[in-house]
Design a protein around this motif. Structure first.
Motif, mmCIF file in Angstrom:
data_model
loop_
_atom_site.group_PDB
_atom_site.id
_atom_site.type_symbol
_atom_site.label_atom_id
_atom_site.label_comp_id
_atom_site.label_asym_id
_atom_site.label_seq_id
_atom_site.Cartn_x
_atom_site.Cartn_y
_atom_site.Cartn_z
ATOM 1 N N THR A 176 0.835 -1.224 -0.018
ATOM 2 C CA THR A 176 0.174 -0.049 0.108
ATOM 3 C C THR A 176 1.053 1.295 0.044
ATOM 4 O OG1 THR A 176 -1.837 -1.186 1.116
ATOM 5 C CG2 THR A 176 -1.848 1.255 1.382
ATOM 6 N N SER A 177 2.201 1.348 0.782
ATOM 7 C CA SER A 177 2.684 2.441 0.754
ATOM 8 C C SER A 177 3.570 2.621 -0.538
ATOM 9 C CB SER A 177 4.083 2.182 1.755
ATOM 10 O OG SER A 177 3.358 2.173 3.302
ATOM 11 N N ALA A 178 3.951 1.602 -1.242
ATOM 12 C CA ALA A 178 4.310 1.745 -2.558
ATOM 13 C C ALA A 178 3.487 2.056 -3.604
ATOM 14 C CB ALA A 178 5.284 0.357 -2.862
ATOM 15 N N PHE A 179 2.330 1.731 -3.450
ATOM 16 C CA PHE A 179 1.191 1.918 -4.384
ATOM 17 C C PHE A 179 1.074 3.578 -4.217
ATOM 18 C CE2 PHE A 179 -3.465 2.454 -5.141
ATOM 19 C CZ PHE A 179 -3.493 2.029 -6.419
ATOM 20 N N LEU A 180 0.887 3.897 -2.972
ATOM 21 C CA LEU A 180 0.527 5.411 -2.684
ATOM 22 C C LEU A 180 1.964 6.273 -3.383
ATOM 23 C CD1 LEU A 180 -1.014 5.434 0.821
ATOM 24 C CD2 LEU A 180 -2.172 5.924 -1.510
ATOM 25 N N ARG A 181 2.854 6.063 -3.162
ATOM 26 C CA ARG A 181 4.125 6.390 -3.890
ATOM 27 C C ARG A 181 4.280 6.609 -5.371
ATOM 28 N NH1 ARG A 181 9.081 3.245 -1.530
ATOM 29 N NH2 ARG A 181 10.257 4.343 -3.209
ATOM 30 N N ARG A 256 -5.898 3.153 8.045
ATOM 31 C CA ARG A 256 -5.114 4.136 8.887
ATOM 32 C C ARG A 256 -4.057 4.611 8.333
ATOM 33 N NH1 ARG A 256 -5.158 1.468 13.235
ATOM 34 N NH2 ARG A 256 -3.058 0.547 13.179
ATOM 35 N N LEU A 257 -3.191 3.725 7.518
ATOM 36 C CA LEU A 257 -2.056 4.027 6.861
ATOM 37 C C LEU A 257 -2.120 5.074 5.780
ATOM 38 C CD1 LEU A 257 0.572 1.623 5.358
ATOM 39 C CD2 LEU A 257 -0.253 3.364 3.951
ATOM 40 N N MET A 258 -3.232 4.894 4.881
ATOM 41 C CA MET A 258 -3.774 5.887 3.995
ATOM 42 C C MET A 258 -4.249 7.286 4.522
ATOM 43 S SD MET A 258 -5.540 3.229 1.038
ATOM 44 C CE MET A 258 -5.823 4.808 0.125
ATOM 45 N N GLY A 262 -2.203 11.094 3.974
ATOM 46 C CA GLY A 262 -3.094 12.265 3.573
ATOM 47 C C GLY A 262 -3.903 11.523 2.516
ATOM 48 N N SER A 263 -4.246 10.325 2.213
ATOM 49 C CA SER A 263 -4.988 9.989 1.379
ATOM 50 C C SER A 263 -6.488 9.553 1.814
ATOM 51 C CB SER A 263 -4.308 8.440 0.680
ATOM 52 O OG SER A 263 -5.400 8.022 -0.198
ATOM 53 N N SER A 264 -7.491 9.926 1.005
ATOM 54 C CA SER A 264 -8.923 9.691 1.456
ATOM 55 C C SER A 264 -9.507 8.790 0.659
ATOM 56 C CB SER A 264 -9.594 11.001 1.421
ATOM 57 O OG SER A 264 -9.476 11.569 0.132
ATOM 58 N N ARG A 265 -8.635 8.009 0.061
ATOM 59 C CA ARG A 265 -9.253 6.961 -1.359
ATOM 60 C C ARG A 265 -9.137 5.451 -0.750
ATOM 61 N NH1 ARG A 265 -9.628 9.192 -6.351
ATOM 62 N NH2 ARG A 265 -9.255 11.430 -6.508
ATOM 63 N N PHE A 266 -9.460 5.229 0.504
ATOM 64 C CA PHE A 266 -9.594 3.833 0.828
ATOM 65 C C PHE A 266 -11.046 3.631 1.023
ATOM 66 C CE2 PHE A 266 -10.243 0.817 4.591
ATOM 67 C CZ PHE A 266 -9.551 -0.176 4.081
ATOM 68 N N ILE A 267 -11.716 2.249 0.246
ATOM 69 C CA ILE A 267 -12.921 2.070 0.315
ATOM 70 C C ILE A 267 -13.117 0.681 0.746
ATOM 71 C CG2 ILE A 267 -15.178 1.557 -1.090
ATOM 72 C CD1 ILE A 267 -13.980 3.394 -3.087
ATOM 73 N N HIS A 268 -13.828 0.432 2.219
ATOM 74 C CA HIS A 268 -13.957 -0.671 2.656
ATOM 75 C C HIS A 268 -15.479 -1.210 2.561
ATOM 76 C CE1 HIS A 268 -14.672 -3.081 6.551
ATOM 77 N NE2 HIS A 268 -13.282 -3.066 6.719
ATOM 78 N N LEU A 269 -15.368 -2.311 1.981
ATOM 79 C CA LEU A 269 -16.704 -2.852 1.739
ATOM 80 C C LEU A 269 -17.086 -4.249 2.379
ATOM 81 C CD1 LEU A 269 -15.387 -2.456 -1.783
ATOM 82 C CD2 LEU A 269 -17.663 -1.861 -1.455
ATOM 83 N N GLU A 270 -18.235 -4.171 3.228
ATOM 84 C CA GLU A 270 -18.656 -5.261 3.872
ATOM 85 C C GLU A 270 -19.914 -6.054 3.019
ATOM 86 O OE1 GLU A 270 -17.909 -7.030 6.404
ATOM 87 O OE2 GLU A 270 -16.421 -5.822 7.618
ATOM 88 N N LEU A 271 -19.656 -7.265 2.629
ATOM 89 C CA LEU A 271 -20.774 -7.994 1.794
ATOM 90 C C LEU A 271 -21.408 -8.997 2.444
ATOM 91 C CD1 LEU A 271 -18.190 -8.376 -1.304
ATOM 92 C CD2 LEU A 271 -19.585 -6.382 -0.842
#
Length: 298
Positions: A176-181, A256-258, A262-271
């Motif tokens: 995730t850290s690499a992806f944000l970079r 929390r890491l995102m 400073g990223s607000s682009r985390f989407i948590h989906l409970e199905l």
């Protein structure tokens, strides 16, 4: 639940589904994922290893040739494979035989959209492994990631915590850290499952999907994806915390890491169980889910 009875949803979904029927069922990637998820034991990686993994993930996401990456990944006891599925090209990372330590299984699409799919509980949250695989192959996401040992299990009479959605440092956090970079405005969508019969809140028990940002705020991406799903899948979609006060993923390490980055682009989906079963059976519904996640990228 009435799924896909709206004309616009049918047009979008049918076109994709007709071109991509049951992709993962015959996929060699699916076989490799199943193999990678057998007989592993969790061992927590050290800080130095995770730094090396983050750098290698960043180079992989930037599209460096596999030949330049294989040695580095091999030093971490990962195989890097190049695989084609139709016209799509992927790089696949799996732990080597004899070195399965629950670090994960990773699929990177060449030229994919700035979207990562994560399935951190693919043993315990039933069907999420297959749903993630089908969606990764049928959609356009740049990255997909799965856990490869159960999130918890007993070993030698003790409980082992291998929950990649809640461990502070793991290959999921390194990725995730690499992806944000590499893609600062990239979105991470994480799939989970809930059991309706265990929910005391009737409204929650009757829901198909609960969408959250992993924080106490419903972000723009959460609202867009939820509205899209509610409309195009005709599903009962609730948003945390505006519609419901549970299953919001607020203790999720990746969210929390995102947020800390400073990223607000985390989407948590409970199905729900019914919705997961529908996703397994209906390529058209998976097409709508992919479409709605891609809408959140805008």
């Amino acid at each position: 639940m009435k799924l896909l009875n709206r004309a616009r949803a049918i047009v979008i979904a049918t076109a994709v589904a007709a071109a991509l029927p049951a992709v993962a069922e015959s996929s060699g990637i699916g076989k490799l994922l199943r193999q990678a998820s057998r007989d592993g034991v969790y061992r927590h990686p050290g800080e130095q290893e995770l730094r090396r993994a983050e750098e290698l993930f960043a180079r992989t996401l930037k599209g460096e040739p596999a030949a330049k990456l294989k040695e580095g990944w091999g030093q971490l006891n990962f195989d890097l494979l190049e695989i084609s599925e139709g016209k799509e090209r992927f790089m696949l990372l799996r732990e080597r035989e004899g070195h399965r330590r629950g670090r994960g299984f990773f699929l990177v699409r060449r030229g994919g959209l700035p979207l990562m799919l994560q399935m951190p509980h693919s043993f315990k949250d039933e069907q999420t492994r297959q749903i993630g695989l089908d969606m990764a192959l049928e959609g356009g996401s740049m990255v997909a990631a799965w856990n490869t040992v159960p999130r918890w299990y007993d070993e030698g009479g003790s409980r082992v915590d291998a929950d990649l959605a809640h461990i502070d440092s793991s290959y999921f956090t390194a990725l995730t850290s690499a992806f944000l970079r590499v893609v600062p405005r990239g979105t991470v969508a994480q799939f989970h499952g809930f059991e309706a019969e265990k929910r005391k809140n009737r409204r929650v028990a009757d829901a198909d999907v609960i969408v959250s940002s992993g924080t106490r705020t419903a972000t723009a991406g959460v609202r867009k994806s939820a509205a899209c799903l509610g409309s195009k899948a005709d599903a009962k979609v609730l948003v945390y915390p505006t519609d419901v006060r549970e299953l919001g993923g607020t203790t999720n390490t990746i969210g929390r890491l995102m947020a800390d980055a400073g990223s607000s682009r985390f989407i948590h989906l409970e199905l729900s169980g019914d919705f997961r079963s529908a996703l397994i059976k209906k390529a058209s519904l998976r097409a709508v889910m992919n479409h709605c996640l891609e809408e959140a990228l805008r």
